[in-house]
Write an enzyme that holds these catalytic residues in place. Structure first.
Site, mmCIF file in Angstrom:
data_model
loop_
_atom_site.group_PDB
_atom_site.id
_atom_site.type_symbol
_atom_site.label_atom_id
_atom_site.label_comp_id
_atom_site.label_asym_id
_atom_site.label_seq_id
_atom_site.Cartn_x
_atom_site.Cartn_y
_atom_site.Cartn_z
ATOM 1 C CG ASP A 43 -27.462 50.298 -3.695
ATOM 2 O OD1 ASP A 43 -28.196 51.124 -4.285
ATOM 3 O OD2 ASP A 43 -27.711 49.864 -2.555
ATOM 4 C CG ASP A 60 -31.980 46.348 -5.654
ATOM 5 O OD1 ASP A 60 -31.652 47.490 -5.295
ATOM 6 O OD2 ASP A 60 -32.560 45.547 -4.898
ATOM 7 C CG ASP A 107 -20.497 37.025 -14.042
ATOM 8 O OD1 ASP A 107 -21.136 37.470 -15.014
ATOM 9 O OD2 ASP A 107 -20.028 35.876 -14.032
#
Ligand code: NAD
Length: 354
Positions: free
Chosen positions: A247, A243, A219
């Site tokens: 992005d 993943d 986080d």
């Protein structure tokens, strides 16, 4: 013997961007000194249409024989029925598993001429040069899945060996860079993350004492990637966290269309592809950005074929063309007229031939 490169264009804009990447490979061959054998195969929706399977046996054989595989993208609305038995995306997961490519490497570099295409402010983007390494064949995406009417579960598991080998790839690459590795986990909550963190501490103390290792909770990493991206050198993490973070990191570079990736097996063989998908919304229009795929060719030459000078030449050509002002639609800002996929390819090939 000429190196064998498997070429799997796939679906949607995959075929369009791979066409330009093949012209770049051709330009490298024409300069002399190198011969490659290029062999095409089917994957994804195109393979389902032709053979009924998303990852046909002939493609598996090609992938296992090849020194490296170049892939476009798979998927599209034609094959997206959730009840369908064959799905294009499964073909890609099967390809990665068959090749045993467990380390997904994504360089994220910002370039002054593209600062405006990023949603972040230019002062945050200056000097960003991150290598994000994502574990690709383990974790929650591959664990046992269970579902009944009112509950569902996905098992996340990792072994020491799976963690060690991907951390070793990260450390080896950090040695050739600025020597800093940020390992991202969720060790305050997850057992797999606590194992990940202790394996990292042991491995770096034993084999890479000269490198600087830091741990970040996922986080916090998501936040720091936006607030202080230039501080990171190599970032390594497990499959699902990677993943998501990759992005997020792609937006630093301005567009998904810009970023290449390499998925490596630790022995030099690899699967190379842009990070984007088949983009059905723009497929067939000739406007996709081919840079991510062309930069993937550079990674292929560097990591699987040991051709560093040629890889660097391609990267230089791409950035020179961007510096000259040429833009595909996804990176065009401030009223600049955008060019199409083939025109971007023409310009990059012309630089390579210059
Ligand atoms: P996407 O990456 O295909 O597209 C997201 C957005 O980015 C779209 O608006 C698209 O037009 C734009 N975009 C992507 N690449 C671009 C490029 N090179 N140039 C210009 N614009 C570009 O993601 P999506 O729309 O979520 O998925 C579409 C299909 O692709 C789905 O079937 C999905 O499963 C598949 N997919 C495949 C891969 C892969 O093959 N590795 C990865 C992601 C998604």
């Amino acid at each position: 013997m000429a190196a064998l490169i498997g070429v799997l264009p796939g679906d949607g804009i995959g075929t369009e961007v791979v066409d330009q990447a093949l012209r770049v490979i051709d330009a490298i061959v024409r300069r002399g000194g190198h011969a490659f054998e290029l062999r095409r195969g089917l994957i994804g929706g195109a393979a389902i249409d032709a053979t009924g399977k998303a990852f046909p046996a002939a493609t598996r054989q090609l992938a296992l024989q090849a020194d490296a595989v170049l892939l476009g993208a798979v998927g599209g609305p034609k094959w997206s029925d959730p009840a369908a038995r064959e799905r294009p995306e499964q073909g890609l997961l099967d390809l990665r598993a068959a090749m045993g490519v467990y380390a997904n490497v994504r360089p994220v570099r910002t370039h002054p001429s593209l600062y405006e295409a990023s949603p972040l402010k230019a002062d945050r983007l200056r000097g960003v040069d991150i290598l994000v390494i994502r574990e690709l064949t383990g974790g929650i995406y591959f664990g046992t899945k269970q579902r009944d009417a009112d509950s569902a579960s996905d098992l996340c598991s990792y072994t020491r060996a799976e963690i060690e080998r991907v951390l070793r790839v990260a450390a080896t690459m950090a040695r050739r860079r600025r020597g800093r590795v940020t390992s991202v986990d969720k060790a305050n909550v997850l057992e797999t993350s606590r194992l990940w963190r202790s394996v990292a501490n042991e491995l770096f103390a034993r084999e890479f004492p000269e490198l600087q290792l830091e741990h970040l909770l996922v986080d916090a990493a998501a936040m720091h990637l936006l607030s202080r991206p230039a501080d990171f050198d190599v970032m390594v993490t497990e499959n699902m966290f990677g993943d998501i973070l990759t992005d997020e990191a792609s937006m630093l570079a301005g567009s998904m269309g810009m970023l290449p990736s390499a998925s490596l097996d630790g022995q030099g063989r690899g699967l190379y592809e842009p990070i984007h998908g088949s983009a059905p919304d723009i497929a067939g229009q000739g406007i996709a950005n081919p840079c991510g795929t062309i930069l993937s060719v550079a990674l292929l030459l560097r990591h699987s074929l040991g051709l560093e000078a040629e890889a660097a030449r391609i990267e230089r050509a791409v950035y020179e063309v961007l510096d000259s002002g040429l833009r595909t639609r996804d990176i065009a800002t401030g009223g600049v007229a955008a060019v199409g996929t083939a025109a971007m390819g023409d310009a990059i090939v012309a630089r390579l031939n210059a």
